[in-house]
Structure formats: C-alpha cells, structure tokens
Scaffold this motif. Sequence first.
Motif, PDB file in Angstrom:
ATOM      1  N   ASP A 169       0.859  -1.176   0.000  1.00 30.24           N
ATOM      2  CA  ASP A 169       0.000   0.000   0.000  1.00 30.24           C
ATOM      3  C   ASP A 169       0.898   1.229   0.000  1.00 30.24           C
ATOM      4  N   ARG A 345      -9.056  -0.670  -1.921  1.00 32.69           N
ATOM      5  CA  ARG A 345      -8.751  -0.918  -0.502  1.00 32.69           C
ATOM      6  C   ARG A 345      -9.901  -1.640   0.191  1.00 32.69           C
ATOM      7  N   ARG A 346     -11.131  -1.282  -0.165  1.00 35.13           N
ATOM      8  CA  ARG A 346     -12.287  -1.963   0.426  1.00 35.13           C
ATOM      9  C   ARG A 346     -12.325  -3.423   0.007  1.00 35.13           C
ATOM     10  N   ARG A 349      -9.780  -5.437   1.956  1.00 36.89           N
ATOM     11  CA  ARG A 349     -10.252  -5.764   3.316  1.00 36.89           C
ATOM     12  C   ARG A 349     -11.239  -6.915   3.280  1.00 36.89           C
ATOM     13  N   THR A 350     -12.062  -6.971   2.235  1.00 38.30           N
ATOM     14  CA  THR A 350     -13.076  -8.025   2.126  1.00 38.30           C
ATOM     15  C   THR A 350     -12.465  -9.367   1.754  1.00 38.30           C
ATOM     16  N   GLY A 352      -9.041 -10.095   1.586  1.00 35.89           N
ATOM     17  CA  GLY A 352      -7.804 -10.408   2.297  1.00 35.89           C
ATOM     18  C   GLY A 352      -6.666 -10.829   1.397  1.00 35.89           C
TER      19      GLY A 352
END
Length: 370
Positions: A169, A345-346, A349-350, A352
């Motif tokens: 990131d 980014r979302r 997170r979902t 992984g």
Amino acid sequence: MRTVGVEEELLLVDPRTGEPLALSAAVMSAASREGNGKDGPAAGALESELKCEQVEFATRPVLGMGELAEEIVRWRAEAARHAADAGGALAALATSPLPVTPSTMPGERYGWVSRQFGLTAREQLTCGCHVHVSVASDDEGVGVLDRIRPWLPVLTALSANSPFWQGQDSEYAGYRSRVWNRLPSAGPTELFGSAENYHRQVRDMIATGVLRDTGMIYFDARLSATYPTVEIRVADVCLEPGTPVLLAALCRALVETAARERRAGRPPAPVGVGMLRLAAWRAARSGLDGPLLDPRDMSPAAPEAVLDVLVEHVRDALDDHGDLDLVREGLAHLLAHGNGARIQRRLLRTTGDLGAMVAECARLTVARTL
C-alpha cells in the motif's frame, strides 16, 4: 459543441493470481485478425503500449456522453475478450497491485526509451486515461492550456485508482502520477502565452536530445501532435466504466470555460509551477479521502468543497452541453461509493488477498452499469 474522445490504458493480468501477464502481442494479433475484412470497430483502435503487460484503446471523437459511454463499454469488452482468448483478463487499474517486473515491447522507439530513461522506464508500468477535447486552433488551445492548469489536480483526485505499488500500500490514492512524474518532461507547465511560445518550447526541449520527439512531451495537458485537440493527461485509468465519462464531461467543460474566458479577455491565473506541483501531490496523496488544494487560492479544503468549486466554475458550459445532471450524479456517486482507490482498498479488506481483489476489479472493468 466540442467533440471529446478518450484513450484508456489497461492492465493484462492472470485471472487467477492477478499478476500482470505479457500478453499485449497476442491481444493485438487477435484484434488484427478479427478486424480484417469485417464491419464494425477498426482493429486499429486497440494499440500496444510501452509494456507488454498493457493494452490501450481510443474511442472515436463524439459529441454526446451517451455515445462515449457506449464506446468505452464496447472497447473494454473487446479488449477483455481478446485477453481471455490469450488466457488473461483485463483490469482497469492504474498500477499493478502485485509485484511485477514488466517487460518492454519490442521496437526501435521503445528501445530508445529504455536506454534513455533506464530504471525509470523499466519500472514504468502505469495506466492513465487521456481525454481529448477539440479546439479551433493552436492559439485557442494554448489559451486553454494556460487557463486550466489550477484545475487539473482535481481530476487526478477524482480519478485516483492506484493505491498499491509492487505489492505494498503506497499510502497514496493515486501513486501512478508519482511514478509517471519521474519522466523529465512530465508534470505541470508554466504559462505559455501564445502558440508560438508553446511550439518554441517544444522545439527547444527536443533539441536538447533528452527527448526523442513530440510524442515525449508529457505535459499534464498539451496540444495533441496528431489531432486538433487539447489532450488532458492527469487522470488514472478509472476502474468503473462510468467514471471516465464523468471525467470527459468535466474536461470538455473546463476547455469550453477556458476558451470563453480567453475570448472575454480574462487572463489566466498566475499560479507558479511550484504551487501546481504541490496541488498535484496533494491530489495524488488524498484522492477523495483527504484535503485538496482549492484551485482558486491553493488553500487546503475538503474534497467535497473543491468538487463544488469545480462544478460552479464550469456550470455554464456543463449546462450548455446538457451534462450538468450527469456530472452532479457522477460526483455524488464517487463521494458516496468511492473512486478506484477506495474500492481497491475496500475489496482488499473483504477478500484479504491482492489476487482476489484484482480478479474482482477485472469484473468491474467490463461491468455494463454506467
């Protein structure tokens, strides 16, 4: 009404792992074979780029945003189909989220670029979205270039779609522009004042030997060397196909507004290149999730406020083009649901997993919802 066209650079990736694949030659070969002797889109609208892991398409110049939306959806689907036939997938991502050592396309010009710019060129796997807006003359075009300079970072922010670089990131929303601006002719420009001064500077830059030709004038916005257009080059390629339509509507309105200001005798804002670089950095860092610099006075402001200022600046042109509602709705969607950087980014997170995230981005790339 001014015509508008879009060029999009897109990543070719492994549909399972998300890793970039050097499939450009296979995609171009398939497109060329299919285009021979058939009606419909010309094969020449799909083109190779610097790296073998990407492909580019260009839309026709059109008047209506509905036509442009159809062009973008169609060409993304065409490129994705040829990528799938070659064992890959197409992803509208401005940088590769996964680590990659990209390969350079063969050819004399690309070879020159690699030798001249070294590591900068070897790492340059980035995908942008370029918007062409027609102008009546080079004089009008340079008048436009001088007047749109403070507004261009806002376009970088709304299009930001490159938060990851080499598996990490970056902490930027649009890291592509930071990589792209390593090239010596990239970035914002000073005021030119006239077409004569513009062309003189281009000639002087090429005469240094640092650049090979006019195609390597990588200004944030420039006169096209091929078409009677201003070419605005600050945007990331956008993940969802509706976003480049929004971007094109705003670019056309900026060009039209600047041309009207020129005809009215209003001078361009005397913003220095140093301040423009700060605004561009801020836009790349924040995207739509942090402060931006207000183009009117370069003071920090919330992204929602800066977008309101942009719409107000070009409101008359948008209204005249019939694009005002489209832009308002598009910006509201971006603020509520996120640009490409926020979506990436979302998704990470979902899921992984960067590879699974890229696979979902490949699906969004060719979604028909606009």
